[in-house]
Design an enzyme around this catalytic site. Sequence first.
Site, PDB file in Angstrom:
ATOM      1  CE  LYS A  72     -12.087-111.836 -65.016  1.00  0.00           C
ATOM      2  NZ  LYS A  72     -11.393-110.663 -64.618  1.00  0.00           N
ATOM      3  CE1 TYR A 132     -10.680-112.429 -68.022  1.00  0.00           C
ATOM      4  CE2 TYR A 132      -8.655-111.285 -68.596  1.00  0.00           C
ATOM      5  CZ  TYR A 132      -9.758-111.412 -67.800  1.00  0.00           C
ATOM      6  OH  TYR A 132      -9.942-110.543 -66.777  1.00  0.00           O
ATOM      7  CD  GLU A 186     -14.347-111.134 -62.774  1.00  0.00           C
ATOM      8  OE1 GLU A 186     -13.579-111.535 -61.905  1.00  0.00           O
ATOM      9  OE2 GLU A 186     -14.142-110.080 -63.403  1.00  0.00           O
ATOM     10  CG  ASP A 187     -17.863-109.128 -65.702  1.00  0.00           C
ATOM     11  OD1 ASP A 187     -17.059-108.319 -65.184  1.00  0.00           O
ATOM     12  OD2 ASP A 187     -17.675-109.617 -66.830  1.00  0.00           O
ATOM     13  CG  ASP A 209     -10.772-109.274 -61.120  1.00  0.00           C
ATOM     14  OD1 ASP A 209      -9.697-109.048 -60.542  1.00  0.00           O
ATOM     15  OD2 ASP A 209     -10.889-109.336 -62.357  1.00  0.00           O
ATOM     16  CG  ASP A 210     -15.759-106.658 -62.343  1.00  0.00           C
ATOM     17  OD1 ASP A 210     -15.159-106.960 -63.378  1.00  0.00           O
ATOM     18  OD2 ASP A 210     -16.640-107.374 -61.832  1.00  0.00           O
ATOM     19  CG  ASN A 225     -11.427-104.224 -71.295  1.00  0.00           C
ATOM     20  OD1 ASN A 225     -10.481-103.948 -72.005  1.00  0.00           O
ATOM     21  ND2 ASN A 225     -11.288-104.560 -70.010  1.00  0.00           N
ATOM     22  NE  ARG A 271     -19.442-104.753 -66.030  1.00  0.00           N
ATOM     23  CZ  ARG A 271     -18.192-104.785 -65.598  1.00  0.00           C
ATOM     24  NH1 ARG A 271     -17.739-103.857 -64.829  1.00  0.00           N
ATOM     25  NH2 ARG A 271     -17.355-105.772 -65.929  1.00  0.00           N
TER      26      ARG A 271
HETATM   27  P1  NAD Z   1     -19.719 -99.372 -64.368  1.00  0.00           P
HETATM   28  O1  NAD Z   1     -20.984 -99.623 -65.069  1.00  0.00           O
HETATM   29  O2  NAD Z   1     -19.641 -99.667 -62.920  1.00  0.00           O
HETATM   30  O3  NAD Z   1     -19.309 -97.825 -64.545  1.00  0.00           O
HETATM   31  C1  NAD Z   1     -19.439 -97.102 -65.726  1.00  0.00           C
HETATM   32  C2  NAD Z   1     -19.360 -95.621 -65.371  1.00  0.00           C
HETATM   33  O4  NAD Z   1     -19.296 -94.872 -66.568  1.00  0.00           O
HETATM   34  C3  NAD Z   1     -20.547 -95.104 -64.597  1.00  0.00           C
HETATM   35  O5  NAD Z   1     -20.108 -94.309 -63.533  1.00  0.00           O
HETATM   36  C4  NAD Z   1     -21.283 -94.203 -65.596  1.00  0.00           C
HETATM   37  O6  NAD Z   1     -21.934 -93.109 -65.005  1.00  0.00           O
HETATM   38  C5  NAD Z   1     -20.120 -93.729 -66.428  1.00  0.00           C
HETATM   39  N1  NAD Z   1     -20.542 -93.230 -67.734  1.00  0.00           N
HETATM   40  C6  NAD Z   1     -21.440 -93.760 -68.589  1.00  0.00           C
HETATM   41  N2  NAD Z   1     -21.558 -92.955 -69.670  1.00  0.00           N
HETATM   42  C7  NAD Z   1     -20.717 -91.919 -69.477  1.00  0.00           C
HETATM   43  C8  NAD Z   1     -20.397 -90.772 -70.232  1.00  0.00           C
HETATM   44  N3  NAD Z   1     -20.959 -90.545 -71.406  1.00  0.00           N
HETATM   45  N4  NAD Z   1     -19.478 -89.918 -69.735  1.00  0.00           N
HETATM   46  C9  NAD Z   1     -18.887 -90.145 -68.547  1.00  0.00           C
HETATM   47  N5  NAD Z   1     -19.160 -91.213 -67.803  1.00  0.00           N
HETATM   48  C10 NAD Z   1     -20.062 -92.093 -68.255  1.00  0.00           C
HETATM   49  O7  NAD Z   1     -18.597-100.157 -65.161  1.00  0.00           O
HETATM   50  P2  NAD Z   1     -17.110-100.514 -64.692  1.00  0.00           P
HETATM   51  O8  NAD Z   1     -17.070-101.836 -64.043  1.00  0.00           O
HETATM   52  O9  NAD Z   1     -16.544 -99.368 -63.938  1.00  0.00           O
HETATM   53  O10 NAD Z   1     -16.377-100.701 -66.099  1.00  0.00           O
HETATM   54  C11 NAD Z   1     -16.251 -99.612 -66.980  1.00  0.00           C
HETATM   55  C12 NAD Z   1     -15.321 -99.987 -68.112  1.00  0.00           C
HETATM   56  O11 NAD Z   1     -14.029-100.257 -67.591  1.00  0.00           O
HETATM   57  C13 NAD Z   1     -15.736-101.234 -68.902  1.00  0.00           C
HETATM   58  O12 NAD Z   1     -15.529-101.022 -70.264  1.00  0.00           O
HETATM   59  C14 NAD Z   1     -14.793-102.286 -68.401  1.00  0.00           C
HETATM   60  O13 NAD Z   1     -14.539-103.279 -69.379  1.00  0.00           O
HETATM   61  C15 NAD Z   1     -13.563-101.466 -68.124  1.00  0.00           C
HETATM   62  N6  NAD Z   1     -12.681-102.148 -67.182  1.00  0.00           N
HETATM   63  C16 NAD Z   1     -11.376-102.325 -67.533  1.00  0.00           C
HETATM   64  C17 NAD Z   1     -10.529-103.007 -66.707  1.00  0.00           C
HETATM   65  C18 NAD Z   1      -9.083-103.183 -67.103  1.00  0.00           C
HETATM   66  O14 NAD Z   1      -8.657-102.612 -68.039  1.00  0.00           O
HETATM   67  N7  NAD Z   1      -8.297-103.936 -66.404  1.00  0.00           N
HETATM   68  C19 NAD Z   1     -11.005-103.544 -65.524  1.00  0.00           C
HETATM   69  C20 NAD Z   1     -12.340-103.333 -65.168  1.00  0.00           C
HETATM   70  C21 NAD Z   1     -13.169-102.636 -66.012  1.00  0.00           C
END
Ligand code: NAD
Length: 588
Positions: free
Chosen positions: A190, A119, A262-263, A285-286, A425, A172
């Site tokens: 997953k 994973y 997912e993603d 899940d996201d 991540n 994504r």
């Molecule tokens: P997403 O694409 O939906 O959202 C990304 C957000 O970041 C958007 O709102 C965008 O405007 C913002 N952004 C981009 N550049 C920026 C900047 N310079 N300054 C401020 N904001 C900025 O993506 P997501 O699904 O929300 O995932 C985001 C991150 O969170 C990924 O790296 C993902 O791996 C991580 N994540 C972690 C977990 C976990 O730890 N359990 C779970 C889900 C997602």
Amino acid sequence: MAHGLAQKESGDPLMPKSDDNRRTFLYTEKRGYEVTRNPHLNKGMAFSLEERLQLGIHGLLPPCFITQDVQLLRVLKNYEMKKDDLDRYVFLMGLQDRSEKLFYRVVLSDVERFMPIIYTPTVGLACQQYGVIFRRPRGLFITIHDRGHIASILQNWPENYVKAVCVTDGERILGLGDLGCNGMGIPVGKLALYTACGGVPPQQCLPVLLDVGTDNEALLQDPLYIGLRHRRVRGQAYDDLLDEFMKAVSDRYGMNCLIQFEDFANVNAFRLLNKYRNMYCTFNDDIQGTAAVAVAGLLAALRITRSKMSDHTIVFQGAGEAAMGIAELISMAMVKEGLAKEDSLRRIWMVDSKGLVVKGRDHLTHEKERFAHEHPQMKTLEDVVRELKPTALIGVAAVAGAFSEQIIRDMASFNNHPIIFALSNPTSKAECTAEQCYTFTEGRAIFASGSPFNPVTLPDGRMLYPGQGNNAYIFPGVGLGVTACAIRHINEDVFLTAAEALADLVTEKDLLEGRLYPPLSDIREVSLVLAVKIIEYAYEHNMATLFPEPSDKEAYVRSLIFTTDYDDFTAESYRWPEESMKIQSCKL
Ligand code: NAD
């Protein structure tokens, strides 16, 4: 193939063991190579002599008999010879293709060691290299050109009893962007965790990739790319594909079949969740799984800060799927404490790529509007932190290093125990490292990350273990609970219930060591507790459709759980002769 007798003796099905007193008898009509080449049936040299004779595989295996324990040893020895994580991933996937029970036995022998390989973070690398490492297809590939006959494609899947589907369109993948058809690694990974962590039998799990093309130019030019070679199809055709897919899954596997999204890219993720959440048994899940794991971390953190959720001011770096999901659930937790909804939303702020999300600003989506407050515009996170003086800072924008030394030090200057979650991540995208966070706050920060970080030793000798807000704490338990009592529609309360149950499992000792989550090695027990809580909640709120209601819910869930013990293919339990045990011990 049909299951025969129930297991001979009870015992703890959560504990992977190889002693044969828990084996279940399994009847199969398959014979010869069909048995040894079938990953669900294959036991390799652990087939007894009687099984070899009855199944027509005598002579197709070396004459030695070995136990699963010895097979595990062989796998581990081979594993140690692999030179990098991608090789380790390929090796483990190969094992999953050959012998499912042994694969899960290996994973469960050390979850903390193997989870980062099957994973995140390694699965991200695997998806990027999917065309190169591709050996055998796994899961179901449905393309935009299959519209009109998705039901017949689903009929090609060999299992009649699927309880959980995990689907992606690959747009994504983690923080890595559009990986198209290569995103299949995600649902495969997953669902492996559904089994490893939640105990959902692998044959009840179906990974699906919806290939609508990719906008990733490099992949379109790559001769090894495994997907459709055109740009993403969007609009009505895309929506029709999704509609048909959802209906086809429910038609074949029932309205209770769980479909985990997912993603998907942000714009589709929210839209599809809102469209389907009250029609099908589905969650994203996201958005929702992430929300539950992050809120569980916050609930555990409240025991350190000795405060309520509604005492906090929370700033998000990022306003996408993860941020919105977490923010909604935080707001629900505050409302549960007695705060008015409007007041709960006012305690949550977001910063996106354009700066602070405020009322009247451009580029505000419907979701962002809820968290847009009256305030002058601000461009940088530094300024926002100085101005709002948050008690908690949550990074989910995939902007590496966004939590600068200054920001972390500022957080430490207005909080005794600043809550700092760097959830992006993979590791390379984290907002700060655990070490930076603890160092710049003299060890006072309450830290969690998305990807794992090693423990940190402070100058005073204290060792702190960063919490890993891994969604795997949530989705396998939710999947197990939801499918076990046949919930039709999954609401946000299910995720708040899961978050509270997870936070309750964190001990005082864990908190003293900096941990906001139970050890990953306890993940099976964690999933079981979550599943039982969800089932209790579902019956209390008339959401369960399985009747009669199980009186002992824990015993009921335990009875469903997949065991890594090999099945017995002989009608009468066959005990290995003393002689073969000797052969076994002189090998390897
Ligand atoms: P997403 O694409 O939906 O959202 C990304 C957000 O970041 C958007 O709102 C965008 O405007 C913002 N952004 C981009 N550049 C920026 C900047 N310079 N300054 C401020 N904001 C900025 O993506 P997501 O699904 O929300 O995932 C985001 C991150 O969170 C990924 O790296 C993902 O791996 C991580 N994540 C972690 C977990 C976990 O730890 N359990 C779970 C889900 C997602």
